[in-house]
Design an enzyme around this catalytic site. Structure first.
Site, PDB file in Angstrom:
ATOM      1  N   CYS A  65     -27.794  25.416 -22.665  1.00 21.31           N
ATOM      2  CA  CYS A  65     -28.815  26.525 -23.825  1.00 21.31           C
ATOM      3  C   CYS A  65     -30.232  25.876 -24.191  1.00 21.31           C
ATOM      4  CB  CYS A  65     -28.099  27.943 -24.429  1.00 21.31           C
ATOM      5  SG  CYS A  65     -26.561  28.047 -23.685  1.00 21.31           S
ATOM      6  N   ARG A 100     -33.504  25.497 -20.251  1.00 22.64           N
ATOM      7  CA  ARG A 100     -32.430  25.443 -20.648  1.00 22.64           C
ATOM      8  C   ARG A 100     -31.574  25.911 -19.921  1.00 22.64           C
ATOM      9  NH1 ARG A 100     -30.523  20.327 -23.455  1.00 22.64           N
ATOM     10  NH2 ARG A 100     -29.685  22.138 -23.709  1.00 22.64           N
ATOM     11  N   ASN A 127     -24.822  26.374 -28.280  1.00 16.87           N
ATOM     12  CA  ASN A 127     -25.875  25.634 -27.434  1.00 16.87           C
ATOM     13  C   ASN A 127     -24.056  24.575 -27.341  1.00 16.87           C
ATOM     14  OD1 ASN A 127     -26.359  24.167 -24.981  1.00 16.87           O
ATOM     15  ND2 ASN A 127     -26.982  22.748 -25.763  1.00 16.87           N
ATOM     16  N   GLY A 128     -23.131  25.086 -26.035  1.00 11.06           N
ATOM     17  CA  GLY A 128     -22.531  23.906 -26.191  1.00 11.06           C
ATOM     18  C   GLY A 128     -20.875  24.840 -25.461  1.00 11.06           C
ATOM     19  N   GLU A 147     -31.629  12.270  -1.596  1.00  9.32           N
ATOM     20  CA  GLU A 147     -32.332  13.159  -2.263  1.00  9.32           C
ATOM     21  C   GLU A 147     -32.873  14.420  -1.942  1.00  9.32           C
ATOM     22  OE1 GLU A 147     -32.251  13.248  -5.634  1.00  9.32           O
ATOM     23  OE2 GLU A 147     -34.099  14.078  -6.550  1.00  9.32           O
ATOM     24  N   LYS A 205     -32.130  17.882  -3.468  1.00  5.48           N
ATOM     25  CA  LYS A 205     -33.875  19.073  -3.692  1.00  5.48           C
ATOM     26  C   LYS A 205     -33.344  20.345  -2.932  1.00  5.48           C
ATOM     27  CE  LYS A 205     -35.194  17.164  -5.983  1.00  5.48           C
ATOM     28  NZ  LYS A 205     -34.497  16.272  -7.597  1.00  5.48           N
ATOM     29  N   HIS A 250     -20.122  10.020  12.956  1.00  8.31           N
ATOM     30  CA  HIS A 250     -18.340  10.196  12.407  1.00  8.31           C
ATOM     31  C   HIS A 250     -18.212  11.215  12.552  1.00  8.31           C
ATOM     32  CE1 HIS A 250     -17.703   5.624  13.465  1.00  8.31           C
ATOM     33  NE2 HIS A 250     -18.504   5.388  12.251  1.00  8.31           N
ATOM     34  N   LYS A 293     -31.735  22.939 -16.548  1.00  7.01           N
ATOM     35  CA  LYS A 293     -32.354  21.442 -16.925  1.00  7.01           C
ATOM     36  C   LYS A 293     -31.059  20.403 -18.072  1.00  7.01           C
ATOM     37  CE  LYS A 293     -36.190  18.727 -15.884  1.00  7.01           C
ATOM     38  NZ  LYS A 293     -35.672  18.313 -14.549  1.00  7.01           N
TER      39      LYS A 293
HETATM   40  C1  F6R Z   1     -31.685  17.913  -9.564  1.00  5.06           C
HETATM   41  C2  F6R Z   1     -31.514  17.674 -10.898  1.00  5.06           C
HETATM   42  C3  F6R Z   1     -30.124  16.956 -11.880  1.00  5.06           C
HETATM   43  C4  F6R Z   1     -29.883  15.482 -12.812  1.00  5.06           C
HETATM   44  C5  F6R Z   1     -29.084  15.613 -13.347  1.00  5.06           C
HETATM   45  C6  F6R Z   1     -29.023  14.674 -14.030  1.00  5.06           C
HETATM   46  O1  F6R Z   1     -32.731  17.680  -9.417  1.00  5.06           O
HETATM   47  O2  F6R Z   1     -32.273  17.323 -11.765  1.00  5.06           O
HETATM   48  O3  F6R Z   1     -29.492  17.370 -10.535  1.00  5.06           O
HETATM   49  O4  F6R Z   1     -30.935  14.510 -11.827  1.00  5.06           O
HETATM   50  O5  F6R Z   1     -28.642  16.670 -13.890  1.00  5.06           O
HETATM   51  O6  F6R Z   1     -29.879  14.916 -15.647  1.00  5.06           O
HETATM   52  P1  F6R Z   1     -30.212  13.997 -16.030  1.00  5.06           P
HETATM   53  O7  F6R Z   1     -31.034  12.897 -15.251  1.00  5.06           O
HETATM   54  O8  F6R Z   1     -31.671  14.308 -17.470  1.00  5.06           O
HETATM   55  O9  F6R Z   1     -29.590  12.889 -16.624  1.00  5.06           O
END
Ligand code: F6R
Length: 591
Positions: A2, A27, A94-95, A464, A468, A487, A586
Site C-alpha cells: 500500500c 502501490r 502498509n505491511g 518476460e 507481460k 516434452h 507495484k
Molecule cells: C512484472 C513486474 C514484477 C516485478 C517484481 C520485482 O511486470 O513488475 O514482476 O518485476 O515484483 O520488482 P522489483 O524489480 O521492484 O524488485
C-alpha cells in the site's frame, strides 16, 4: 504494497495528500482514503476503487494522512479502506501484522468492536488504548506487540501539527517539500517536490511536530540522520497525466538506455574490483521481471566471463540450502529496491559472507543501503505496474557488470562491450515496428492462451513476454525454452493456438525453426521475431517480424520490446487498463 502519506503543511493539507496519493497509486488501487485533522476533529473520506474517487473530498486542516490500498487482509471495500479510526487515533498502514488474529481475539475479549476485517485496525486499537497524550510513546508501545512488517503513519485528534510514523521491513521516508513536512512510503511519490528527505531504518520511529522532523531508535533515543535530495529522475508523474503510463514508459526505453549507459560510464567499479575478480561463482537473486534479467546476466557471465551463475527467485533463495559462502558474488536485481523477498535474500546472503552487488533504479532504496556496491540504472520513474523500461536498463547494467568482471579477471573487455552504446538507437528502430505488432494483437485478441518460446539467450525474452501478457492482458501465457516444447507443452497446440518464437541466436536458428514446424503442422499460429534475414526467409512462420541487428548477445534487450508492446496492445484489445492490472500492485513490500 500500500502507499502511505502523512502531511503537516503550512496551509490545508488535503490537496497535498490527494496529489501524493495520485502519485502513489501504483502501490495499490483497490481503495483509498484520507483523514484530515481540522478544528472540529477528523474529517475522513475512504472509498473502494481508485484515488480519483476522493477528488471531490475537501476538508480544512493542516495535519492529515492518506492511503492507497492493495488488499491483503479483508476484501477491497469502503470499510476496509484506510485510514482506520480508534478513539482519538487515525492510522494508515502498509505491511502485514502476522499475529493480528491473536491480538484481535484478545481485544475483542476485552470489549473492542472492530469495524473492518483488516489487520491494520488492530494496530489502531492498540495505539488508542496506549494513548495518554504522548503519541510517540503510544505508537512505540503498540508496535512492540506487532509481529510482521509495517510502515505506519498516525495522527491524534488532540495533537494538530503532529504525525508519528514507524517502520519495520516496509519502506518509510520523511522530508520537507513545497507543501510542508511529510512522511511517505515511497520516494517517487514525493521526489518531484521534495527538498530533502531521510530514510527510516527498521525499528525506527519518526515524529513530525513543532516544524521539525525527528527520528528515534527502537528505544526512543534520538537518531541523527543525513537528509539528502532524492534522485530527481525518480519523480513519478501521476497515472492520469495523459495516456497510459505503460505506453509512455515503453516509448521511453531508448532515452532510459541512453541515460543508463552514461551513468555506467561514470561509475567507478574499483571499490568492487576485488569481489569481481575473485568470484568463483555468482548467485543472482530477484523476482518477476527482474529475475528474467538475472537469467540474461547468467547467459553473458557464463559464456563470456566463464563463471557459473546460479539464478534463484528471491522468494525461494532463503528456503533452499544456504550455499552462499564468503567470496561468492551475489547480484541482486530490483527496480524498486524495496521488494521484500529480494531484501530478505540479500540479508541472508550477507550473513553468509557473500559480497552483494545491487542493480536498482532507486539509489536511495533499502536494497542500495544493504548492498556492498550498487549500480543505479537511470530508467526514470516507472509508474506502470508492469515493468518495461527498467527491464531493458537492468539488462544493460548487468551486461556492463559482466564486462567489468571480465576486465578485472583477465584485463580484457568482450567485443560486444562497445556495442552496448548501440542499444538506444536499436530500441528506437524497434519502436518503429509497432504497427506490425498492432496487426498481430488485433488478430489474436480472442486467444485464450499462448506460448512464448526462445532458446539460449532468448529464453529470458520468452519468459518476460509471457509474464507481460499474463499480468496486463490477463491471458494465460507460458514462456518456455523452445527445446521444452516437445516434452509436453506441444499437447495444447491446435488450430490457431498462438506461439511466439524469438530467435536471435544464430547457432540455434535451425532448432527454433524445428519447433515452429511442429507448431505449424498442428495448425498453430506461429510468429517469428529475428534479426536474421536468413532465419526469417527460411521460416514457415505465419508472421515474421524483422528486428534491428545487433551482436547476438545483446539482442534480448531489443527483442523484448515488441513483446512488451504486444502485451499492452492485447490489454487494450480486451478492454482492460494496462496501468491497473488485476490483483497486482507495484513494489511488493510484503513477503
Ligand atoms: C512484472 C513486474 C514484477 C516485478 C517484481 C520485482 O511486470 O513488475 O514482476 O518485476 O515484483 O520488482 P522489483 O524489480 O521492484 O524488485
Amino acid at each position: 504494497m500500500c502507499g502511505i502519506i502523512g502531511y503537516v503543511s503550512e496551509g490545508d493539507c488535503c490537496g497535498a495528500l490527494f496529489d501524493a496519493l495520485r502519485r502513489l497509486e501504483y502501490r495499490g488501487y483497490d481503495s483509498a482514503g484520507i483523514a484530515v485533522l481540522g478544528e472540529k476533529g477528523f474529517s475522513v473520506c475512504k472509498k473502494q476503487g481508485g484515488v480519483s474517487n476522493l477528488a471531490s473530498f475537501y476538508a480544512a486542516g493542516n495535519t492529515g494522512v492518506g492511503h492507497t490500498r492493495w488488499a491483503t487482509h479483508g476484501a477491497p471495500s469502503d470499510k476496509n479502506a484506510h485510514p482506520h479510526r480508534a478513539g482519538k487515533i487515525a492510522l494508515v498502514h502498509n505491511g502485514i501484522v502476522e499475529n493480528y488474529a491473536a491480538l484481535k481475539a484478545e481485544l475483542e475479549a476485552d470489549g473492542e468492536l472492530f469495524l473492518s476485517e483488516t489487520d491494520s485496525e488492530v494496530i489502531a486499537k492498540l495505539i488508542s488504548r496506549a494513548y495518554r497524550g504522548d503519541l510517540l510513546r503510544a505508537v512505540h508501545a503498540a508496535l512492540g506487540r506487532a509481529e510482521g512488517a509495517y510502515a505506519v503513519a498516525v495522527i491524534a485528534e488532540d495533537r494538530p501539527g503532529e504525525i508519528v510514523a514507524a517502520r519495520y521491513k516496509s519502506p518509510l521516508i520523511a522530508g520537507c517539500g513545497r507543501e510542508g513536512l511529510f512522511v511517505c512510503s515511497d520516494i517517487p511519490a514525493v521526489a518531484a517536490g521534495a527538498g530533502y528527505i531521510a530514510k527510516a531504518e527498521d525499528g525506527e520511529f519518526v515524529r513530525i511536530a513543532d516544524g521539525e522532523i525527528c527520528f528515534y531508535d527502537r528505544d526512543l533515543r534520538p537518531v541523527p540522520k543525513v537528509f539528502f535530495r532524492p534522485q530527481a529522475d525518480l519523480g513519478a508523474a501521476p497515472s492520469d497525466a495523459g495516456g497510459y503510463c505503460m505506453r509512455r514508459e515503453i516509448g521511453e526505453i531508448p532515452a532510459a538506455l541512453r541515460r543508463t549507459f552514461c551513468a555506467l560510464e561514470k561509475t567507478d567499479f574499483a571499490p568492487c574490483a576485488r569481489a569481481l575478480r575473485g568470484a568463483k561463482r555468482i548467485f543472482a537473486v530477484a523476482c518477476g521481471t527482474a529475475y528474467h534479467s538475472a537469467l540474461a546476466f547468467r547467459d553473458a557471465a557464463e559464456r563470456d566471463v566463464g563463471v557459473p551463475v546460479l539464478c534463484c527467485t528471491a522468494g525461494e533463495f532463503r528456503y533452499r540450502p544456504p550455499l552462499t559462502e564468503r567470496g561468492d558474488l551475489v547480484v541482486a536485481v530490483s527496480q524498486s529496491g524495496e521488494t521484500a523477498d529480494t531484501l530478505e535474500a540479500v540479508r541472508l546472503a550477507k550473513e553468509r559472507g557473500g559480497y552483494v552487488v545491487a542493480v536498482t533504479n532507486a539509489g536511495c532504496s533499502s536494497l542500495a543501503s544493504l548492498a556492498d556496491f550498487t549500480l543505479v540504472m537511470r530508467a526514470g520513474a516507472e509508474i506502470a505496474v508492469a515493468a518495461t523500461k527498467s527491464y531493458n536498463c537492468q539488462l544493460l547494467c548487468l551486461w556492463y557488470l559482466a564486462a567489468e568482471m571480465l576486465f578485472f579477471k583477465r584485463q580484457k573487455y568482450p567485443d560486444w562491450f562497445s556495442s552496448l552504446q548501440k542499444l538506444p538507437s536499436a530500441a528506437e528502430e524497434t519502436i518503429s515496428l509497432f504497427s506490425e505488432i498492432d496487426r498481430i494483437a488485433d488478430s489474436l485478441k480472442d486467444a485464450a492462451a499462448m506460448y512464448f518460446l526462445g532458446r539460449g539467450a532468448d529464453e529470458c525474452t520468452a519468459r518476460e513476454g509471457a509474464l507481460k501478457v499474463k499480468e496486463i492482458a490477463c491471458v494465460f501465457a507460458e514462456g518456455l525454452a523452445a527445446g521444452e516444447l516437445k516434452h509436453g507443452p506441444l499437447a495444447l497446440v491446435r488450430e490457431g493456438f498462438p506461439v511466439f518464437m524469438t530467435a536471435t541466436q544464430p547457432p540455434l536458428f535451425k532448432k527454433c525453426e524445428n519447433a515452429l514446424a511442429e507448431v505449424r503442422s498442428r495448425g498453430g499460429f506461429a510468429a517469428l521475431f529475428s534479426q536474421s534475414e536468413e532465419a526469417l526467409s527460411q521460416s514457415c512462420a505465419d508472421v515474421k517480424v524483422r528486428l534491428p541487428a545487433l551482436p547476438a548477445a545483446l539482442m534480448p534487450c531489443i527483442a523484448v520490446i515488441p513483446l512488451q508492446y504486444f502485451a499492452y496492445r492485447m490489454c487494450l484489445e480486451r478492454g482492460l487498463d494496462p496501468d491497473k492490472p488485476k490483483n497486482l500492485a507495484k513494489s511488493v513490500t510484503v513477503e
